[in-house]
Motif scaffolding. Structure first.
Motif, PDB file in Angstrom:
ATOM      1  N   PHE A 123      -1.469  28.461   3.974  1.00 12.37           N
ATOM      2  CA  PHE A 123      -1.702  29.574   4.906  1.00 12.37           C
ATOM      3  C   PHE A 123      -2.667  29.167   6.009  1.00 12.37           C
ATOM      4  O   PHE A 123      -2.531  29.588   7.157  1.00 12.37           O
ATOM      5  N   SER A 124      -3.651  28.331   5.661  1.00  9.32           N
ATOM      6  CA  SER A 124      -4.574  27.848   6.684  1.00  9.32           C
ATOM      7  C   SER A 124      -3.850  26.984   7.706  1.00  9.32           C
ATOM      8  O   SER A 124      -4.124  27.055   8.908  1.00  9.32           O
ATOM      9  N   GLU A 125      -2.900  26.174   7.227  1.00  7.82           N
ATOM     10  CA  GLU A 125      -2.125  25.350   8.151  1.00  7.82           C
ATOM     11  C   GLU A 125      -1.235  26.216   9.035  1.00  7.82           C
ATOM     12  O   GLU A 125      -1.065  25.935  10.222  1.00  7.82           O
ATOM     13  N   LEU A 126      -0.675  27.271   8.458  1.00  9.06           N
ATOM     14  CA  LEU A 126       0.119  28.203   9.266  1.00  9.06           C
ATOM     15  C   LEU A 126      -0.739  28.821  10.366  1.00  9.06           C
ATOM     16  O   LEU A 126      -0.307  28.942  11.516  1.00  9.06           O
ATOM     17  N   LYS A 127      -1.947  29.201  10.006  1.00 12.78           N
ATOM     18  CA  LYS A 127      -2.857  29.808  10.989  1.00 12.78           C
ATOM     19  C   LYS A 127      -3.168  28.822  12.108  1.00 12.78           C
ATOM     20  O   LYS A 127      -3.183  29.183  13.301  1.00 12.78           O
ATOM     21  N   LEU A 128      -3.399  27.564  11.730  1.00 10.34           N
ATOM     22  CA  LEU A 128      -3.676  26.541  12.725  1.00 10.34           C
ATOM     23  C   LEU A 128      -2.486  26.348  13.663  1.00 10.34           C
ATOM     24  O   LEU A 128      -2.635  26.316  14.893  1.00 10.34           O
ATOM     25  N   LEU A 129      -1.305  26.227  13.105  1.00  7.32           N
ATOM     26  CA  LEU A 129      -0.113  26.012  13.921  1.00  7.32           C
ATOM     27  C   LEU A 129       0.143  27.197  14.847  1.00  7.32           C
ATOM     28  O   LEU A 129       0.461  27.026  16.030  1.00  7.32           O
ATOM     29  N   ARG A 130      -0.034  28.395  14.327  1.00  3.56           N
ATOM     30  CA  ARG A 130       0.222  29.579  15.154  1.00  3.56           C
ATOM     31  C   ARG A 130      -0.800  29.735  16.278  1.00  3.56           C
ATOM     32  O   ARG A 130      -0.505  30.352  17.300  1.00  3.56           O
ATOM     33  N   SER A 131      -1.969  29.153  16.081  1.00  2.00           N
ATOM     34  CA  SER A 131      -2.983  29.260  17.129  1.00  2.00           C
ATOM     35  C   SER A 131      -2.570  28.525  18.390  1.00  2.00           C
ATOM     36  O   SER A 131      -3.155  28.749  19.469  1.00  2.00           O
ATOM     37  N   LEU A 132      -1.561  27.651  18.296  1.00  2.00           N
ATOM     38  CA  LEU A 132      -1.093  26.917  19.471  1.00  2.00           C
ATOM     39  C   LEU A 132      -0.267  27.783  20.411  1.00  2.00           C
ATOM     40  O   LEU A 132      -0.011  27.412  21.554  1.00  2.00           O
ATOM     41  N   ASP A 133       0.186  28.931  19.936  1.00  2.00           N
ATOM     42  CA  ASP A 133       0.956  29.861  20.775  1.00  2.00           C
ATOM     43  C   ASP A 133       2.176  29.180  21.387  1.00  2.00           C
ATOM     44  O   ASP A 133       2.441  29.280  22.582  1.00  2.00           O
ATOM     45  N   LEU A 134       2.922  28.503  20.531  1.00  2.00           N
ATOM     46  CA  LEU A 134       4.129  27.804  20.968  1.00  2.00           C
ATOM     47  C   LEU A 134       5.398  28.399  20.363  1.00  2.00           C
ATOM     48  O   LEU A 134       6.499  27.909  20.635  1.00  2.00           O
ATOM     49  N   TRP A 135       5.234  29.431  19.577  1.00  2.00           N
ATOM     50  CA  TRP A 135       6.306  29.844  18.681  1.00  2.00           C
ATOM     51  C   TRP A 135       7.002  31.119  19.129  1.00  2.00           C
ATOM     52  O   TRP A 135       6.438  31.935  19.842  1.00  2.00           O
TER      53      TRP A 135
ATOM     54  N   GLY B 256       0.841  -1.190   0.000  1.00  2.00           N
ATOM     55  CA  GLY B 256       0.000   0.000   0.000  1.00  2.00           C
ATOM     56  C   GLY B 256       0.872   1.235   0.000  1.00  2.00           C
ATOM     57  O   GLY B 256       2.099   1.161   0.123  1.00  2.00           O
ATOM     58  N   ASN B 257       0.227   2.367  -0.140  1.00  2.00           N
ATOM     59  CA  ASN B 257       0.934   3.651  -0.194  1.00  2.00           C
ATOM     60  C   ASN B 257       0.505   4.546   0.946  1.00  2.00           C
ATOM     61  O   ASN B 257      -0.603   4.430   1.466  1.00  2.00           O
ATOM     62  N   ILE B 258       1.383   5.456   1.294  1.00  2.00           N
ATOM     63  CA  ILE B 258       0.987   6.537   2.182  1.00  2.00           C
ATOM     64  C   ILE B 258       0.337   7.627   1.343  1.00  2.00           C
ATOM     65  O   ILE B 258       0.680   7.813   0.169  1.00  2.00           O
ATOM     66  N   VAL B 259      -0.633   8.299   1.912  1.00  2.00           N
ATOM     67  CA  VAL B 259      -1.206   9.478   1.274  1.00  2.00           C
ATOM     68  C   VAL B 259      -1.087  10.614   2.270  1.00  2.00           C
ATOM     69  O   VAL B 259      -1.343  10.449   3.461  1.00  2.00           O
ATOM     70  N   PHE B 260      -0.616  11.750   1.802  1.00  2.00           N
ATOM     71  CA  PHE B 260      -0.402  12.886   2.690  1.00  2.00           C
ATOM     72  C   PHE B 260      -1.710  13.653   2.888  1.00  2.00           C
ATOM     73  O   PHE B 260      -2.572  13.685   2.006  1.00  2.00           O
ATOM     74  N   THR B 261      -1.838  14.250   4.052  1.00  2.00           N
ATOM     75  CA  THR B 261      -3.066  14.952   4.416  1.00  2.00           C
ATOM     76  C   THR B 261      -2.710  16.330   4.957  1.00  2.00           C
ATOM     77  O   THR B 261      -1.541  16.675   5.105  1.00  2.00           O
ATOM     78  N   TYR B 262      -3.738  17.100   5.285  1.00  2.00           N
ATOM     79  CA  TYR B 262      -3.502  18.336   6.008  1.00  2.00           C
ATOM     80  C   TYR B 262      -2.975  18.010   7.404  1.00  2.00           C
ATOM     81  O   TYR B 262      -3.138  16.896   7.912  1.00  2.00           O
ATOM     82  N   ILE B 263      -2.358  18.976   8.010  1.00  2.00           N
ATOM     83  CA  ILE B 263      -1.586  18.758   9.224  1.00  2.00           C
ATOM     84  C   ILE B 263      -2.415  18.173  10.369  1.00  2.00           C
ATOM     85  O   ILE B 263      -1.901  17.443  11.214  1.00  2.00           O
ATOM     86  N   ASP B 264      -3.719  18.444  10.382  1.00  2.00           N
ATOM     87  CA  ASP B 264      -4.573  17.986  11.484  1.00  2.00           C
ATOM     88  C   ASP B 264      -5.505  16.847  11.084  1.00  2.00           C
ATOM     89  O   ASP B 264      -6.423  16.509  11.827  1.00  2.00           O
ATOM     90  N   GLN B 265      -5.274  16.227   9.906  1.00  2.00           N
ATOM     91  CA  GLN B 265      -6.231  15.243   9.406  1.00  2.00           C
ATOM     92  C   GLN B 265      -5.648  13.852   9.166  1.00  2.00           C
ATOM     93  O   GLN B 265      -6.332  12.983   8.648  1.00  2.00           O
ATOM     94  N   GLY B 266      -4.401  13.624   9.537  1.00  2.00           N
ATOM     95  CA  GLY B 266      -3.790  12.333   9.294  1.00  2.00           C
ATOM     96  C   GLY B 266      -3.718  11.479  10.546  1.00  2.00           C
ATOM     97  O   GLY B 266      -4.315  11.786  11.586  1.00  2.00           O
TER      98      GLY B 266
END
Length: 302
Positions: free
Chosen positions: A289-301, A240-250
């Protein structure tokens, strides 16, 4: 968390570099307040009239490349040496070793403290071969130790360091603060390992860099996006193969990884990888950009 010792968010220039020149990439990243890029040879301008090689920095105009980066206030967090994906270079170990050492010089030129690299075609065996590691990596490590630049080895699903335990064995062999690993959890998923927390717990003392992506095993019955299809799986998840997803959907708990890194006071770079094909890269920008927004919402950066 500006001004604190926190993690730093970056974006890989590899996939973007296949469709856009560095000027466009930098302009786009600057509009999203991104200040760090993972630099690949494809992002560097070629020297006029000279032959260029896909995974080598030979005959690249580094001065021109740096001037564009400086113009947009983009810093190089990591220089990538990806010649392990080029069979013609891998088949010549002396050439590989020389070019790897030169990549350390390239990192120094750009002010980067990391050179990310691979095993991949160097050895696809299940058995650890330390002679191979020495032959391909020792010269670059000696150069890195002189310049205080860290070499981070990234696992792939089909190579000698496909599992976290094998990766740990390779790192402990070199026993150097300048030879660490790039923790790419999704690559461990592709090799049928528990990406998190098991792989993280095995490697946490050796992590010098982090890649952010996500994925799962491809199943056409559930209409996963075949245009994001990656390579074949190894281990229990094959065939089988891996399929890549959005950062919060895999299948990988990326948010859990980030929170754990933060809790354990990791202050290095986490680089977002747009894992899609060349045709989709430009269309991917809004999702990026949506993934960037999601990651930045964690306030870890930083």
């Amino acid at each position: 968390m500006k001004g604190c010792e926190c993690m730093k968010l970056a974006i890989s220039g590899e996939t973007l570099g296949y469709t856009d020149c560095l000027d466009i990439i930098c302009e786009t990243l600057a509009t999203q307040d991104v200040h760090y890029i993972e630099l690949w040879p494809v992002n560097c301008f070629p020297e006029k009239g000279k032959e260029i090689y896909p995974y080598l920095y030979r005959n690249r105009d580094l001065e021109k490349t740096k001037s564009v980066l400086d113009k947009y206030g983009i810093q190089v967090c990591t220089v990538v040496f990806g010649a392990a994906f080029d069979r013609s270079v891998v088949n010549n170990p002396d050439l590989y070793a020389d070019e790897f050492a030169k990549a350390v010089d390239v990192a120094e030129f750009f002010g980067a403290k990391i050179v990310n690299h691979y095993c991949h075609l160097i050895s696809t065996s299940d058995e650890m071969d330390y002679e191979i590691l020495e032959r391909y990596y020792r010269k670059a490590l000696e150069q890195a130790e002189k310049k205080k630049i860290v070499l981070t080895l990234e696992n792939e699903a089909h190579d000698m360091v496909r599992t976290p335990l094998k990766m740990k064995m390779a790192i402990e062999h070199f026993n150097s603060q300048y030879f660490k690993t790039n923790y790419d959890a999704t690559n461990y998923l592709q090799s049928s390992c528990e990406a998190f927390p098991a792989a993280y717990n095995i490697l946490k003392e050796h992590i010098g860099y982090v890649h952010l992506s996500n994925g799962c095993k491809y199943d056409p019955e559930y209409f996963q996006r075949s245009d994001w299809l990656g390579g074949t799986m190894t281990g229990a998840f094959s065939p089988g193969n891996i399929v890549f997803t959005y950062i919060d959907q895999g299948a990988v708990n990326v948010l859990g990884i980030l929170k754990t890194l933060y809790r354990n006071k990791y202050t290095g770079f986490c680089t977002l990888e747009p894992h899609t094909n060349r045709t989709n890269t430009l269309m991917y920008y809004p999702d990026l950009f949506s993934e960037l927004k999601l990651l930045r919402s964690l306030d870890l950066w930083e």
